[in-house]
Design a protein around this motif. Structure first.
Motif, PDB file in Angstrom:
ATOM      1  N   ARG A  23       0.116  -8.303  -9.228  1.00 50.96           N
ATOM      2  CA  ARG A  23      -0.925  -9.045  -8.509  1.00 50.96           C
ATOM      3  C   ARG A  23      -0.300 -10.038  -7.535  1.00 50.96           C
ATOM      4  O   ARG A  23      -0.755 -10.196  -6.411  1.00 50.96           O
ATOM      5  N   ARG A  24       0.777 -10.685  -7.941  1.00 48.83           N
ATOM      6  CA  ARG A  24       1.440 -11.638  -7.037  1.00 48.83           C
ATOM      7  C   ARG A  24       2.058 -10.928  -5.847  1.00 48.83           C
ATOM      8  O   ARG A  24       2.108 -11.476  -4.755  1.00 48.83           O
ATOM      9  N   LYS A  25       2.529  -9.708  -6.030  1.00 48.93           N
ATOM     10  CA  LYS A  25       3.158  -8.967  -4.938  1.00 48.93           C
ATOM     11  C   LYS A  25       2.132  -8.266  -4.053  1.00 48.93           C
ATOM     12  O   LYS A  25       2.264  -8.267  -2.834  1.00 48.93           O
ATOM     13  N   PHE A  26       1.094  -7.653  -4.655  1.00 46.47           N
ATOM     14  CA  PHE A  26       0.159  -6.828  -3.900  1.00 46.47           C
ATOM     15  C   PHE A  26      -1.241  -7.427  -3.761  1.00 46.47           C
ATOM     16  O   PHE A  26      -2.097  -6.835  -3.103  1.00 46.47           O
ATOM     17  N   ALA A  28      -5.039  -8.323  -3.979  1.00 38.32           N
ATOM     18  CA  ALA A  28      -6.239  -7.575  -4.357  1.00 38.32           C
ATOM     19  C   ALA A  28      -6.035  -6.065  -4.302  1.00 38.32           C
ATOM     20  O   ALA A  28      -6.898  -5.312  -4.751  1.00 38.32           O
ATOM     21  N   ASN A  29      -4.909  -5.602  -3.773  1.00 36.46           N
ATOM     22  CA  ASN A  29      -4.616  -4.165  -3.762  1.00 36.46           C
ATOM     23  C   ASN A  29      -4.175  -3.665  -5.132  1.00 36.46           C
ATOM     24  O   ASN A  29      -4.004  -2.469  -5.326  1.00 36.46           O
ATOM     25  N   CYS A  30      -3.976  -4.561  -6.078  1.00 36.25           N
ATOM     26  CA  CYS A  30      -3.696  -4.181  -7.459  1.00 36.25           C
ATOM     27  C   CYS A  30      -4.952  -4.489  -8.271  1.00 36.25           C
ATOM     28  O   CYS A  30      -5.339  -5.640  -8.417  1.00 36.25           O
ATOM     29  N   VAL A  31      -5.579  -3.435  -8.784  1.00 36.52           N
ATOM     30  CA  VAL A  31      -6.830  -3.578  -9.530  1.00 36.52           C
ATOM     31  C   VAL A  31      -6.550  -3.323 -11.004  1.00 36.52           C
ATOM     32  O   VAL A  31      -6.074  -2.249 -11.375  1.00 36.52           O
ATOM     33  N   ASP A  32      -6.815  -4.318 -11.843  1.00 36.29           N
ATOM     34  CA  ASP A  32      -6.688  -4.126 -13.285  1.00 36.29           C
ATOM     35  C   ASP A  32      -8.025  -3.627 -13.823  1.00 36.29           C
ATOM     36  O   ASP A  32      -9.071  -4.185 -13.532  1.00 36.29           O
TER      37      ASP A  32
END
Length: 80
Positions: A23-26, A28-32
């Motif tokens: 999440r810190r790197k990507f 909102a493009n990382c969706v849990d």
């Protein structure tokens, strides 16, 4: 690039730490999916009920707008 990070209910600290890093790197493009409530600032999870009181992962991610609706129907499967 979008990342769908499939999670488990409850705390699993290795899984939670990977989510925090993604999440810190990507952003909102990382969706849990489903949402790992205990890692968010506005968590409804009671800290005292978590193993180790959540260590350093509890409440560590800011709330951002993420669309988790209809995830199964939105997955694109590419056939080779």
């Amino acid at each position: 690039m979008k990342i769908l990070y499939i999670t488990t209910p409850g705390e699993e600290y290795l899984e939670d730490q990977i989510l925090i890093g993604l999440r810190r790197k990507f952003g909102a493009n990382c969706v849990d999916y489903p949402r790992k409530d205990q890692v968010y600032e506005r968590s409804f999870t009671i800290k005292k009920r978590l193993y180790g009181h959540g260590f350093t992962v509890w409440n560590s991610l800011p709330e951002i707008k993420i669309d988790r609706t209809n995830i199964p129907s939105r997955i694109n499967v590419l056939s080779i």
